[in-house]
Design an enzyme around this catalytic site. Sequence first.
Site, PDB file in Angstrom:
ATOM      1  N   THR A 228       0.865  -1.197   0.000  1.00 18.87           N
ATOM      2  CA  THR A 228       0.000   0.000   0.000  1.00 18.87           C
ATOM      3  C   THR A 228       0.891   1.232   0.000  1.00 18.87           C
ATOM      4  O   THR A 228       1.908   1.280   0.691  1.00 18.87           O
ATOM      5  CB  THR A 228      -0.947   0.004   1.216  1.00 18.87           C
ATOM      6  OG1 THR A 228      -1.788  -1.146   1.148  1.00 18.87           O
ATOM      7  CG2 THR A 228      -1.853   1.250   1.225  1.00 18.87           C
ATOM      8  N   PHE A 230       1.129   5.169   0.836  1.00 22.11           N
ATOM      9  CA  PHE A 230       0.524   6.232   1.649  1.00 22.11           C
ATOM     10  C   PHE A 230       1.163   7.568   1.283  1.00 22.11           C
ATOM     11  O   PHE A 230       2.352   7.615   0.936  1.00 22.11           O
ATOM     12  CB  PHE A 230       0.795   5.987   3.147  1.00 22.11           C
ATOM     13  CG  PHE A 230       0.110   4.771   3.713  1.00 22.11           C
ATOM     14  CD1 PHE A 230       0.607   3.493   3.485  1.00 22.11           C
ATOM     15  CD2 PHE A 230      -1.025   4.901   4.500  1.00 22.11           C
ATOM     16  CE1 PHE A 230      -0.021   2.376   4.012  1.00 22.11           C
ATOM     17  CE2 PHE A 230      -1.662   3.786   5.041  1.00 22.11           C
ATOM     18  CZ  PHE A 230      -1.154   2.518   4.791  1.00 22.11           C
TER      19      PHE A 230
HETATM   20  O1  LIG Z   1      -7.871  -0.271   7.921  1.00 23.91           O
HETATM   21  C1  LIG Z   1      -6.672  -0.003   8.088  1.00 23.91           C
HETATM   22  O2  LIG Z   1      -5.948  -0.607   8.900  1.00 23.91           O
HETATM   23  C2  LIG Z   1      -6.096   1.067   7.309  1.00 23.91           C
HETATM   24  O3  LIG Z   1      -5.108   1.630   7.711  1.00 23.91           O
HETATM   25  C3  LIG Z   1      -6.732   1.419   5.975  1.00 23.91           C
HETATM   26  C4  LIG Z   1      -6.115   0.655   4.795  1.00 23.91           C
HETATM   27  C5  LIG Z   1      -6.628   1.266   3.440  1.00 23.91           C
HETATM   28  O4  LIG Z   1      -7.547   2.048   3.419  1.00 23.91           O
HETATM   29  O5  LIG Z   1      -6.056   0.891   2.403  1.00 23.91           O
HETATM   30  C6  LIG Z   1      -4.644   0.802   4.784  1.00 23.91           C
HETATM   31  C7  LIG Z   1      -3.842  -0.164   4.299  1.00 23.91           C
HETATM   32  C8  LIG Z   1      -4.373  -1.453   3.774  1.00 23.91           C
HETATM   33  O6  LIG Z   1      -4.368  -1.331   2.366  1.00 23.91           O
HETATM   34  C9  LIG Z   1      -5.772  -1.703   4.212  1.00 23.91           C
HETATM   35  C10 LIG Z   1      -6.534  -0.747   4.770  1.00 23.91           C
END
Ligand SMILES: O=C(O)C(=O)C[C@]1(C(=O)O)C=C[C@@H](O)C=C1
Length: 348
Positions: A228, A230
């Site tokens: 992911t 950010f």
């Molecule tokens: O729900 C979480 O733990 C988050 O931080 C959100 C979140 C997102 O929205 O993408 C962050 C990383 C992962 O991809 C899954 C969920």
Amino acid sequence: MALMQSLLSFSSSSSSSGLKMSTLKSVTDLIPTHNLPNWLTHDDLSPGPKIHGTKLRVAHLGVPGSYSEAAAGKAYPNSVPLPCKQFEAAFEAVELRIADRAVVPVENSLGGSIHENYDLLLRHRLHIVGEVLLRVRHSLLALPGVRKEHLRRVLSHPQALSQCEHTLTSQMGPNVRREAFDSTAGAAEFVAANNLRDTAAIASAHAAELYGLQVLEDGMEDDSGNLTRFLILAREPFIPRTGRRFKTSIVFAGNDREGPGVLFKVLSAFGLRNIGLTKIESRPHRSRPIRVLDVAEDDILRTAKYFEYIFYVDFEASMAEVRAQNALAEVQEFTSFLRVLGSYPMDI
Ligand SMILES: O=C(O)C(=O)C[C@]1(C(=O)O)C=C[C@@H](O)C=C1
């Protein structure tokens, strides 16, 4: 200073988007947890000395154990985490000076873009000052003693559910209901707090430790390289430099003269200067979603309806580079608005 001006000169008004900035509904949108050193009070809403001494306060989604918290910790290891219930609360916490930074996900290698955060980038006037790539490993969590065959429901953030879709179906069959939750760690906390023996959560192994759950299955993500990305947001822009690998993120909409060919022209402005694009995203142009144009067909004039878009582009160059400044000067000719969201070091 000249660099700062070149960065800001492209931050033209986005009034054409017509999107209004909303305000934090209440301070309770920021989640108070045992991990927060202090409960936020009314005094914290006014600008002033940092409430936690000199440590940076970083707003992120979810209760402790969320992936956003992990990304915030990777970006700023000695910071004070500020858990938020929604992504928008994290944006507003920075605007209201309750937080110094927000760390929000924008894309995942399996689940794709997190559209809500693209829309929030446009609605709020924060700057992207960095990015963080996080390897996301999901686990299936349940109360101690619960077995897979007891499960009727799986809770998690919709992004996490989509990243595990195939594994979930192959391991649990199609009859186990998926339900969306605010965050992955929030789902784990909910299962534990409500003693739910027919419900599991998809979250991190760290969340299992925090909320006293067992890991029923590890590696639930459909691809073992699941990543992911950010963004780190601040009130002030990062001053771009050369000599380091930089990315720049922009947002724009085409002007009336260009019509449907605008994207080709914009992308050429980068291609001709050998500037690589790393991401392109389109979102509906909320203040003018449809454009009606006259088109000739078999010598008859008809009207055609085109969908209108806002485009987000990330390219691999710093705004301190002349080629990037020239590319944007050219892009500006084809657009009704153009904003540099940030020029920042790449996470490599
Ligand atoms: O729900 C979480 O733990 C988050 O931080 C959100 C979140 C997102 O929205 O993408 C962050 C990383 C992962 O991809 C899954 C969920």
